[in-house]
Design a protein around this motif. Structure first.
Motif, short mmCIF file in Angstrom:
data_model
loop_
_atom_site.label_atom_id
_atom_site.label_comp_id
_atom_site.label_asym_id
_atom_site.label_seq_id
_atom_site.Cartn_x
_atom_site.Cartn_y
_atom_site.Cartn_z
N ILE B 21 -10.39 4.12 6.45
CA ILE B 21 -10.26 3.42 5.17
C ILE B 21 -11.65 3.20 4.55
O ILE B 21 -11.87 3.48 3.36
CB ILE B 21 -9.55 2.04 5.37
CG1 ILE B 21 -8.11 2.23 5.84
CG2 ILE B 21 -9.59 1.22 4.07
CD1 ILE B 21 -7.46 0.93 6.37
N ALA B 22 -12.59 2.71 5.37
CA ALA B 22 -13.93 2.40 4.85
C ALA B 22 -14.63 3.66 4.35
O ALA B 22 -15.26 3.65 3.28
CB ALA B 22 -14.76 1.72 5.93
N GLY B 155 -10.59 -10.98 -2.33
CA GLY B 155 -10.56 -11.45 -3.72
C GLY B 155 -9.71 -10.52 -4.57
O GLY B 155 -8.53 -10.30 -4.28
N LYS B 156 -10.32 -9.90 -5.61
CA LYS B 156 -9.55 -9.02 -6.49
C LYS B 156 -9.36 -7.63 -5.90
O LYS B 156 -8.54 -6.85 -6.38
CB LYS B 156 -10.25 -8.92 -7.85
CG LYS B 156 -10.13 -10.23 -8.65
CD LYS B 156 -10.83 -10.15 -9.97
CE LYS B 156 -10.76 -11.51 -10.66
NZ LYS B 156 -11.84 -11.70 -11.62
N SER B 157 -10.16 -7.30 -4.89
CA SER B 157 -10.03 -5.96 -4.32
C SER B 157 -10.15 -6.02 -2.79
O SER B 157 -10.58 -7.02 -2.23
CB SER B 157 -11.10 -5.03 -4.91
OG SER B 157 -12.37 -5.61 -4.74
N ILE B 158 -9.79 -4.92 -2.17
CA ILE B 158 -9.78 -4.82 -0.71
C ILE B 158 -11.21 -4.88 -0.16
O ILE B 158 -12.09 -4.15 -0.64
CB ILE B 158 -9.08 -3.51 -0.31
CG1 ILE B 158 -7.56 -3.69 -0.48
CG2 ILE B 158 -9.43 -3.06 1.11
CD1 ILE B 158 -6.76 -2.42 -0.38
N ASP B 197 2.93 -6.18 0.72
CA ASP B 197 3.53 -5.28 -0.27
C ASP B 197 2.45 -4.56 -1.08
O ASP B 197 2.52 -3.34 -1.29
CB ASP B 197 4.44 -6.08 -1.23
CG ASP B 197 5.66 -6.62 -0.52
OD1 ASP B 197 5.97 -6.13 0.58
OD2 ASP B 197 6.31 -7.55 -1.06
N GLU B 198 1.48 -5.33 -1.55
CA GLU B 198 0.40 -4.73 -2.35
C GLU B 198 -0.44 -3.78 -1.50
O GLU B 198 -0.92 -2.74 -1.96
CB GLU B 198 -0.52 -5.83 -2.90
CG GLU B 198 0.05 -6.57 -4.08
CD GLU B 198 -0.98 -6.73 -5.18
OE1 GLU B 198 -1.54 -5.70 -5.64
OE2 GLU B 198 -1.21 -7.88 -5.58
N TYR B 199 -0.64 -4.21 -0.25
CA TYR B 199 -1.51 -3.49 0.68
C TYR B 199 -0.99 -2.07 0.92
O TYR B 199 -1.69 -1.09 0.71
CB TYR B 199 -1.53 -4.28 1.98
CG TYR B 199 -2.60 -3.93 2.97
CD1 TYR B 199 -3.93 -4.29 2.74
CD2 TYR B 199 -2.30 -3.29 4.18
CE1 TYR B 199 -4.92 -4.02 3.67
CE2 TYR B 199 -3.30 -3.01 5.11
CZ TYR B 199 -4.59 -3.38 4.85
OH TYR B 199 -5.58 -3.10 5.78
N VAL B 200 0.27 -2.00 1.37
CA VAL B 200 0.81 -0.68 1.75
C VAL B 200 1.05 0.21 0.54
O VAL B 200 1.13 1.43 0.69
CB VAL B 200 2.10 -0.80 2.60
CG1 VAL B 200 1.81 -1.43 3.94
CG2 VAL B 200 3.19 -1.59 1.87
N SER B 201 1.13 -0.41 -0.67
CA SER B 201 1.37 0.44 -1.84
C SER B 201 0.08 0.80 -2.57
O SER B 201 0.11 1.54 -3.56
CB SER B 201 2.36 -0.24 -2.79
OG SER B 201 1.86 -1.50 -3.19
N SER B 202 -1.07 0.29 -2.10
CA SER B 202 -2.34 0.66 -2.75
C SER B 202 -2.67 2.12 -2.41
O SER B 202 -2.31 2.61 -1.34
CB SER B 202 -3.47 -0.25 -2.27
OG SER B 202 -3.74 -0.03 -0.90
N SER B 203 -3.35 2.78 -3.32
CA SER B 203 -3.57 4.23 -3.14
C SER B 203 -4.41 4.50 -1.89
O SER B 203 -4.15 5.47 -1.17
CB SER B 203 -4.21 4.82 -4.39
OG SER B 203 -5.43 4.15 -4.66
#
Lengths: 227, 227
Positions: B21-22, B155-158, B197-203
């Motif tokens: 991911i990183a 915050g607003k992003s991963i 939900d947001e996590y797994v659906s982020s690109s």
């Protein structure tokens, strides 16, 4: 605004003393609060509500917990003496050894000297103590190897790994004296023994380490009294 | 000199996927080597001779081990997407949660779903499973609280904590499905559930997370097959 730096700790804790060493290396003035772990202060519980442990550094009202994290914070916040190296790969190596000492060496050294994973239980089965001493020695061999060609783990001067390694540099000798177990012998670990000699005689450690004659009976009581 | 970035990992390991991911967030091209933990490669043992574990990142021939240390290295080495915050206090907070997830949550989640501290033993005594579920829930409550007023832990992003928290964001659902234990319910953990939900659906997660339909039987076999 005048800067306010508070440290909540326990005098006999090598985790607490790490933070004191780092603050002194940076020349940061701080106010120290000694905690009684059997009767924790309201402020400690307020500043560290999840782990409820020392050390806690409070900088201008903001708490920082976990000694390794506090050391990184100190290095990032105050200029002057470098605790971590500048190069990213050297930083990663230093963090690896810091983690190795905390996750592997510290429980192994406690177990070898006092028994049990956290030093408050008996050794496991027959020859449990001998096995624990052997396991701790195997880990110390990695530390011995890492000192090859270096005065300190940090190179020419004391750095992150040397601070984290106060468990080996000072507390291990206290554990050995209190428990009668001998781990760090000059024939097996010549580099580590030289490093310990330099470590305890450096001016920063002389003013940071707690009195050895009080620590020995403290740990004898702490570990053996609990059994 | 052309840059060479190698990653040694295991497809089902949340520690390995953190590094993927990183690297993707930073836009770093790398060559991936899948390891067989029952038959570790000569290169893995050469690059990580002490812990002998994945993940290992090798950057221009230099190895970096331990996933949290690798993430810090990646953030310090490549510009672009910030993984850790810039402010020292915010960095300390992020490191605290990363440590909390690894040291507390991960073993508790494994124990609640699969039994034992490392997920390969039985539960302790009567109601052992219920107690383990209760203990894991207590830890998740702290994570729920930390999400208050925020979309991601970063915050607003991963950020760092979101990457480390892939054990909660994705693996926990796999553990729940595989074991039949339900921990993360919307009535108890509404913010964590929204975050998942947001996590797994982020690109970035869609291109980084392993296929769920393969992971479920993998862990059923890994944990239950060992008993």
């Amino acid at each position: 605004m005048a800067e306010e730096v508070l440290l909540f700790g326990v005098w006999a804790s090598h985790f607490t003393v790490r933070v004191q060493i780092a603050l002194k290396l940076k020349g940061v003035q701080y106010k120290y609060f000694e905690e009684d772990l059997d009767n924790k202060s309201v402020l400690l519980l307020q500043y560290n509500p999840i782990n409820k442990k020392v050390p806690v550094l409070v900088h201008n009202g903001k708490p920082i917990v976990e000694s390794q994290i506090i050391l990184e914070y100190i290095d990032e916040t105050w200029p002057g003496y470098p605790i971590l190296p500048k190069d990213p790969h050297e930083r990663a190596i230093a963090r690896f050894w810091a983690m190795f000492i905390d996750d592997k060496c510290t429980p192994a050294l406690r177990k070898a000297c006092w028994g049990g994973e956290n030093g408050r239980e008996s050794w496991d089965g027959e020859n449990g103590r001998e096995k624990a001493v052997e396991e701790a020695s195997e880990l110390l061999k990695f530390m011995e190897e890492e000192l090859k060609g270096k005065r300190f783990f940090g190179g020419k001067s004391i750095g992150l790994v040397d601070i984290i390694a106060n468990i080996i540099g000072f507390w291990l000798g206290v554990f050995e004296e209190g428990s009668g177990v001998k781990l760090l012998t000059r024939d097996k670990f010549p580099k580590l023994c030289n490093w310990v000699d330099e470590y305890v005689s450096s001016s920063i450690m002389k003013e940071s380490l707690p009195p050895r004659d009080k620590l020995v009976p403290f740990f004898q009581n702490f570990f053996r009294g609990a059994k």
